[in-house]
Enzyme design. Structure first.
Site, PDB file in Angstrom:
ATOM      1  N   MET A   1       0.825  -1.201   0.000  1.00 18.86           N
ATOM      2  CA  MET A   1       0.000   0.000   0.000  1.00 18.86           C
ATOM      3  C   MET A   1       0.862   1.255   0.000  1.00 18.86           C
ATOM      4  O   MET A   1       0.582   2.204   0.720  1.00 18.86           O
ATOM      5  CB  MET A   1      -0.909  -0.029   1.224  1.00 18.86           C
ATOM      6  CG  MET A   1      -1.802  -1.263   1.292  1.00 18.86           C
ATOM      7  SD  MET A   1      -2.854  -1.292   2.730  1.00 18.86           S
ATOM      8  CE  MET A   1      -1.636  -1.550   3.992  1.00 18.86           C
TER       9      MET A   1
ATOM     10  N   ASP B   1       9.193  -4.316  -6.120  1.00 14.28           N
ATOM     11  CA  ASP B   1      10.106  -5.373  -6.577  1.00 14.28           C
ATOM     12  C   ASP B   1      11.109  -5.726  -5.474  1.00 14.28           C
ATOM     13  O   ASP B   1      11.487  -6.893  -5.308  1.00 14.28           O
ATOM     14  CB  ASP B   1      10.861  -4.928  -7.835  1.00 14.28           C
ATOM     15  CG  ASP B   1       9.910  -4.483  -8.932  1.00 14.28           C
ATOM     16  OD1 ASP B   1       8.789  -5.029  -8.979  1.00 14.28           O
ATOM     17  OD2 ASP B   1      10.278  -3.586  -9.707  1.00 14.28           O
TER      18      ASP B   1
HETATM   19  N1  LIG Z   1       6.859   6.683   0.123  1.00 14.43           N
HETATM   20  C1  LIG Z   1       7.152   5.550   0.763  1.00 14.43           C
HETATM   21  N2  LIG Z   1       7.596   5.576   2.034  1.00 14.43           N
HETATM   22  C2  LIG Z   1       7.890   4.436   2.701  1.00 14.43           C
HETATM   23  N3  LIG Z   1       7.754   3.202   2.184  1.00 14.43           N
HETATM   24  C3  LIG Z   1       7.313   3.112   0.910  1.00 14.43           C
HETATM   25  C4  LIG Z   1       6.986   4.264   0.137  1.00 14.43           C
HETATM   26  N4  LIG Z   1       6.574   3.854  -1.074  1.00 14.43           N
HETATM   27  C5  LIG Z   1       6.650   2.511  -1.072  1.00 14.43           C
HETATM   28  N5  LIG Z   1       7.081   2.045   0.123  1.00 14.43           N
HETATM   29  C6  LIG Z   1       7.284   0.656   0.536  1.00 14.43           C
HETATM   30  O1  LIG Z   1       7.348  -0.153  -0.612  1.00 14.43           O
HETATM   31  C7  LIG Z   1       6.290  -1.123  -0.613  1.00 14.43           C
HETATM   32  C8  LIG Z   1       5.814  -1.339  -2.033  1.00 14.43           C
HETATM   33  O2  LIG Z   1       5.330  -0.127  -2.551  1.00 14.43           O
HETATM   34  P1  LIG Z   1       4.086  -0.023  -3.532  1.00 14.43           P
HETATM   35  O3  LIG Z   1       2.843  -0.439  -2.848  1.00 14.43           O
HETATM   36  O4  LIG Z   1       4.127   1.345  -4.114  1.00 14.43           O
HETATM   37  O5  LIG Z   1       4.479  -1.139  -4.606  1.00 14.43           O
HETATM   38  P2  LIG Z   1       4.219  -1.248  -6.156  1.00 14.43           P
HETATM   39  O6  LIG Z   1       3.102  -0.338  -6.558  1.00 14.43           O
HETATM   40  O7  LIG Z   1       4.093  -2.670  -6.471  1.00 14.43           O
HETATM   41  O8  LIG Z   1       5.614  -0.705  -6.751  1.00 14.43           O
HETATM   42  P3  LIG Z   1       6.455  -1.178  -8.025  1.00 14.43           P
HETATM   43  O9  LIG Z   1       5.615  -2.142  -8.793  1.00 14.43           O
HETATM   44  O10 LIG Z   1       6.755   0.091  -8.754  1.00 14.43           O
HETATM   45  O11 LIG Z   1       7.711  -1.786  -7.527  1.00 14.43           O
HETATM   46  C9  LIG Z   1       5.257  -0.580   0.357  1.00 14.43           C
HETATM   47  O12 LIG Z   1       4.502  -1.631   0.945  1.00 14.43           O
HETATM   48  C10 LIG Z   1       6.117   0.153   1.359  1.00 14.43           C
HETATM   49  O13 LIG Z   1       6.627  -0.736   2.355  1.00 14.43           O
HETATM   50 MG   LIG Z   2       4.334  -3.590  -8.344  1.00 12.35          MG
END
Ligand SMILES: Nc1ncnc2c1ncn2[C@@H]1O[C@H](COP(=O)(O)OP(=O)(O)OP(=O)(O)O)[C@@H](O)[C@H]1O
Ligand SMILES: [Mg+2]
Length: 311
Positions: A222, A253
């Site tokens: 999230m 990732d």
């Molecule tokens: N701004 C932030 N501050 C702290 N932790 C973050 C932040 N953004 C992402 N994270 C960490 O990274 C995890 C994965 O992020 P996110 O939910 O955005 O994944 P995603 O959308 O699958 O990203 P991607 O596919 O680009 O790698 C989060 O659960 C959190 O622990």
């Molecule tokens: Mg992703």
């Protein structure tokens, strides 16, 4: 061994110039190239934690060669199927006013024969010690069930299949019951065709539904708000760790990479969740698609809280 699969990698090229003038000759400076793609990001995280990994997928043309070279400089083993199509180069240009212009090429196109040779190559790795991470979108030329086929092949060989995909490819692949998935909140809601603001408890319920359909473990991320982990008997919520976010691209990732590493090292589920949350926060705090360094991950791990969610 952790085998990552990136069907549609990209050579990420970043450059700078003073002012971007369309229709004129623009001279770029400070050019940096890096291997990009979701499976490749997973390999980078595994390597940063000290795990064993090999990055695979399709690579073609000079972009493909450069990706392989960039990874070898980072000491990451590669075993790509060389294809006639061209691996894309994505150019990001930053001007003095820090405006970003992106010029992205279409992804690689593969033939049926090339697709079959990847399956054959991966089958050679599929044994009881193998953890595969299938990450990112499919490339042109493979059928929508390609991930589903790979998962079936991995399971037949006794290996473990991690999946991070969305849309139709994700839906089709779930039929084969992957051992671990890492949807973000939006991918999870898209899968169940729900919209609006979802509370933690409702998201947790979607995870339970997915698991009852046969998916092994789930990390539902999230962004800055953290993640939900459904693996053992309980659902765990880990609030995000406040960091100065530089680039959340690839944070998911890094989370997948840490889960693969934790499984390979036989860490407990809770320990793995804590490491994964710290790794992803570290990735968000680190510029570009670079993985966080191990020391930063260890520092952040001290700040992880794991709460049991009642549903
Ligand atoms: N701004 C932030 N501050 C702290 N932790 C973050 C932040 N953004 C992402 N994270 C960490 O990274 C995890 C994965 O992020 P996110 O939910 O955005 O994944 P995603 O959308 O699958 O990203 P991607 O596919 O680009 O790698 C989060 O659960 C959190 O622990
Ligand atoms: Mg992703």
């Amino acid at each position: 061994m952790i085998i990552t699969v990136t069907l549609n990698p990209a050579l990420d090229k970043t450059a700078e110039l003073d002012i971007l003038r369309p229709g004129e000759l623009n001279r770029l400076k400070n050019i940096v190239v890096d291997a990009g793609g979701k499976g490749i990001n997973v390999s980078k995280m595994v390597a940063a934690l000290g795990g064993r990994t090999v990055a695979t997928g399709f690579a073609g043309g000079s972009g493909g060669e450069e990706i392989i070279r960039a990874l070898s400089i980072e000491d990451i083993a590669t075993d790509f199927v060389k294809v006639d199509g061209l691996t894309r180069t994505n150019l990001k240009v930053l001007d003095q006013a820090t405006r970003l212009t992106e010029l992205n090429e279409p992804g690689v196109m593969v033939t049926e024969r090339e697709a079959e040779s990847l399956i054959k190559k991966l089958a050679g790795y599929a044994n009881a010690d193998a953890i595969f991470a299938l990450s990112g979108s499919l490339c042109q030329g493979v059928e929508i069930e390609f991930y589903a086929r790979l998962i079936r092949m991995i399971h037949n060989g006794g290996g473990i299949a991690f999946l991070d995909a969305d849309g139709e490819a994700f839906r089709a692949a779930l039929e084969e019951k992957p051992d671990f998935i890492k949807p973000n909140r939006y991918e999870l809601m898209d899968y169940y065709q729900v919209s609006g603001n979802m509370e933690l408890k409702e998201l947790a319920e979607l995870c339970v539904r997915l698991r009852s359909g046969g998916v092994g473990k789930i990390a539902a991320s999230m962004g800055a708000e953290g993640a939900l982990f459904a693996g053992g008997d309980e659902i765990i919520y880990a609030p995000g760790i406040p960091v100065r976010a530089h680039s959340a691209v690839g944070a998911g990732d890094s989370m997948t990479g840490a889960f693969a590493y934790g499984l390979e090292r036989n860490l407990s589920w809770r320990e793995t969740c804590a490491l994964a949350l710290a790794s992803s926060a570290g990735a968000a705090a680190t510029a570009g698609t670079k993985p966080p360094d191990r020391r930063l991950v260890e520092e952040l791990r001290e700040k992880v809280q794991l709460h049991s969610v009642k549903i």
